[in-house]
Design an enzyme around this catalytic site. Structure first.
Site, short mmCIF file in Angstrom:
data_model
loop_
_atom_site.label_atom_id
_atom_site.label_comp_id
_atom_site.label_asym_id
_atom_site.label_seq_id
_atom_site.Cartn_x
_atom_site.Cartn_y
_atom_site.Cartn_z
N HIS A 128 -71.51 0.78 -3.46
CA HIS A 128 -70.90 1.30 -2.23
C HIS A 128 -69.39 1.50 -2.35
O HIS A 128 -68.77 2.06 -1.45
CB HIS A 128 -71.21 0.37 -1.05
CG HIS A 128 -72.65 0.43 -0.64
ND1 HIS A 128 -73.09 1.17 0.42
CD2 HIS A 128 -73.76 -0.14 -1.17
CE1 HIS A 128 -74.40 1.05 0.54
NE2 HIS A 128 -74.83 0.25 -0.42
N ASP A 156 -61.18 4.42 -1.11
CA ASP A 156 -62.31 4.07 -0.26
C ASP A 156 -63.57 4.71 -0.85
O ASP A 156 -63.57 5.91 -1.12
CB ASP A 156 -62.06 4.63 1.17
CG ASP A 156 -62.72 3.79 2.24
OD1 ASP A 156 -63.66 3.05 1.93
OD2 ASP A 156 -62.28 3.87 3.41
C1 GDG Z 1 -67.94 -0.15 2.46
C2 GDG Z 1 -67.03 0.73 1.60
C3 GDG Z 1 -68.33 2.73 2.33
C4 GDG Z 1 -65.79 -0.98 12.24
N1 GDG Z 1 -65.21 -1.67 13.20
C5 GDG Z 1 -66.15 -2.03 14.07
C6 GDG Z 1 -67.36 -1.51 13.63
N2 GDG Z 1 -67.11 -0.86 12.49
C7 GDG Z 1 -68.11 -0.16 11.67
C8 GDG Z 1 -67.84 1.32 11.63
C9 GDG Z 1 -68.47 1.71 10.30
C10 GDG Z 1 -68.34 0.44 9.46
O1 GDG Z 1 -68.03 -0.62 10.34
C11 GDG Z 1 -67.20 0.55 8.44
O2 GDG Z 1 -67.63 1.37 7.39
P1 GDG Z 1 -66.62 2.04 6.35
O3 GDG Z 1 -67.41 2.95 5.49
O4 GDG Z 1 -65.55 2.74 7.09
O5 GDG Z 1 -65.92 0.86 5.53
P2 GDG Z 1 -66.31 -0.54 4.74
O6 GDG Z 1 -66.60 -1.63 5.69
O7 GDG Z 1 -65.14 -0.80 3.84
O8 GDG Z 1 -67.62 -0.22 3.86
C12 GDG Z 1 -66.92 2.12 2.20
C13 GDG Z 1 -69.30 1.77 3.00
O9 GDG Z 1 -69.27 0.48 2.41
C14 GDG Z 1 -70.74 2.29 2.96
O10 GDG Z 1 -71.17 2.53 1.66
O11 GDG Z 1 -68.23 3.90 3.10
O12 GDG Z 1 -66.13 2.95 1.38
O13 GDG Z 1 -65.73 0.15 1.48
O14 GDG Z 1 -69.83 1.99 10.46
O15 GDG Z 1 -68.41 1.93 12.76
N3 GDG Z 1 -68.51 -1.65 14.31
C15 GDG Z 1 -68.47 -2.35 15.48
N4 GDG Z 1 -67.31 -2.90 15.95
C16 GDG Z 1 -66.14 -2.77 15.28
O16 GDG Z 1 -65.12 -3.29 15.73
N5 GDG Z 1 -69.57 -2.48 16.21
#
Ligand code: GDG
Length: 483
Positions: free
Chosen positions: A166, A382
């Protein structure tokens, strides 16, 4: 009937211990949603850590956990506090995470962390092997379990194993610095299919395979002993329908049903119709480019002072890994930067940055996405970045502008966004101005294309494509035998 076993560091469940009673709620994260068809609809099993350490569980509680997770088609791997400190906070988050995100200066090559990582990957392998039946497939997730595919393959060469990373796979020049590089690569090569978010990560991985292990690579296939390991890119999508429909329902809410946050946002919009909101959401992580974002916003206000009192940056930073020193330093730096910019620019009626350091419930996330004119996403590295995709999915009227770092995997599929280099403040400031002044027709035309793509390549489709490709690798093995 054969099943698919999904393996990840954590189970897709939140388990709380309340006076010897367990409270279990299913996670609603992207991965859990995407895997639903593979997991529950297909009679699958999910293996991972429950979130409770061995020290927190006595024998009877452990049995209770096993029983409760089994009801959710899950099986737990028992980890001690020492495992969590060394394998998870240590090797995963202080070695692999910074190295794979090009933060060499944060990377700690600790032998004790590495030994713990090997031990814990073996613990996972034991639970997988215990649960394997003939014909089962295994799908392993992410950087905490890079050694697991080979540990399973050694015991069960008949089993099809897929692995998905990921986070980015770094270039050879970075990866070669890693002391246990051969072991890590051969661990991954226990898989029959290895998936990455983008073609670049795939290319970097293949280059390390060729140069470190000196293996033959034909296009995207690695010849490894008597097997072929296929490597491919599978850009992860989101549950488009869930976000889009939540946004539609949200616009139909009566005032009384609105959250407090939404009422504050509405007040803000009503107070001054021409004041715009810029949004960012991320875990407080040094890969997400948070200080860059605040500095670039400060630069923007200095360069284009006509926007003072006309724009506000709302930053939701979710606490993460707060016992790792670099995350504590980042928290301090972020607090200071927000303080500095608010102190410098605020007026009686205007605070330039609204900063929330907490996580919010899903409904509040939708409040933020639907109320913001611009999303400003500036990671310095990212793997993908799902927030960029979620913002676009919630724009039911197709307005809104996405400013996206070219260092996010998502940038490869979201060409219609305003693309920026997160280290170029001049460019970010100009992109913010362009976004705030973009004609509505242009916003609609960009978002129409983006939404269509996101709807088509949803997270379910991603999981389906991966499994289809894993099934197809079975025939690759036979090619070698017949040659
Ligand atoms: C890793 C990789 C890759 C965020 N704040 C809240 C919340 N979120 C949810 C968002 C989104 C998820 O968390 C974050 O996903 P990201 O992809 O932006 O980032 P990482 O956590 O670093 O994820 C990344 C991912 O894995 C998937 O393969 O894209 O590059 O680093 O869904 O909506 N959800 C809630 N409250 C929050 O305050 N409910």
């Amino acid at each position: 009937m054969s099943k698919t076993i999904i393996v990840s560091n954590r189970l897709p469940l939140q388990i709380k211990l309340n006076n010897d009673e367990l409270e279990i709620t299913p996670s609603v994260g992207g991965l859990a949603t995407g895997m639903k068809s593979v997991h529950k609809d297909d009679g699958g099993l999910w293996i991972g850590w429950s979130g409770l350490t061995e020290e927190e569980l006595n024998e009877s509680l452990e049995k209770k956990v096993d029983k409760a997770v089994a009801k959710e088609n899950c099986a737990s791997v028992n980890l001690s506090q020492n495992d969590i400190d060394n394998y998870y906070f240590g090797f995963s988050n202080r070695t692999l995470w910074p190295l794979f995100h090009y933060f060499m200066e944060y990377t700690e090559f600790e032998k004790d962390f590495w030994e713990s990582y090997k031990r814990v990957n073996q613990k996972f392998a034991d639970v997988v092997i215990e649960n394997l039946e003939d014909g089962d497939k295994v799908w392993v997730h992410d950087y905490q379990l890079l050694l697991l595919p080979q540990l399973i393959k050694d015991k069960r060469p008949d089993v099809s194993i897929g692995f998905f990373l990921h986070i980015p796979f770094p270039s050879y020049e970075i990866f070669r610095t890693f002391p246990w590089r051969e072991e890590l690569l051969t661990g991954m090569l226990g898989s029959d299919l290895i998936g990455f978010h983008t073609y670049d990560y795939e290319r970097h991985f293949l280059s390390s395979i060729k140069r470190i292990l000196r293996l033959d690579v034909k296009f995207n296939e690695i010849i490894y002993h008597d097997r072929i390991v296929k490597v491919d890119s599978f850009p992860m999508g989101i549950d488009y329908k869930k976000f889009h429909e939540a946004a539609i329902n949200h616009t139909e809410l009566n005032t009384n049903d609105k959250s407090e946050l939404q009422q504050r946002l509405d007040d803000h919009i009503q107070a001054s119709q021409d004041t715009k909101l810029i949004l960012s959401i991320d875990r407080l992580d040094y890969t997400k480019g948070i200080p860059n974002r605040i500095r670039a916003f400060e630069y923007f206000l200095n360069k284009y002072p006509e926007f003072k009192e006309k724009v506000r940056l709302i930053m939701l930073s979710v606490p993460s890994r707060s016992n790792v020193p670099q995350y504590q330093l980042l928290k301090k730096e972020t607090d200071e930067l927000v303080g500095r910019i608010n102190g410098q620019f605020a007026t009686v009626s205007w605070t330039p940055v609204w900063y929330f350091y907490r996580s919010m419930p899903f409904d509040n996330l939708i409040d933020l996405y639907t109320s913001s004119d611009v999303a400003l996403i500036t990671p310095v590295r990212d793997g993908m970045n799902l927030v960029a995709k979620e913002y676009v999915a919630t724009r039911t009227k197709k307005d809104g502008v996405l400013i996206l770092s070219e260092m996010a995997g998502a940038s490869k599929e979201m060409n219609e966004a305003l693309m920026i280099n997160p280290n170029n403040f001049e460019q970010i400031a100009d992109a913010i101005k362009q976004a705030l002044e973009m004609p509505i027709e242009e916003q609609i035309s960009r978002n129409t294309i983006l939404q269509k793509r996101l709807e088509r390549y949803s997270v379910e489709k991603w999981a389906h494509e991966f499994m289809k490709s894993l099934d197809a690798t079975k025939n690759l093995g036979q090619v070698i035998v017949s040659e």
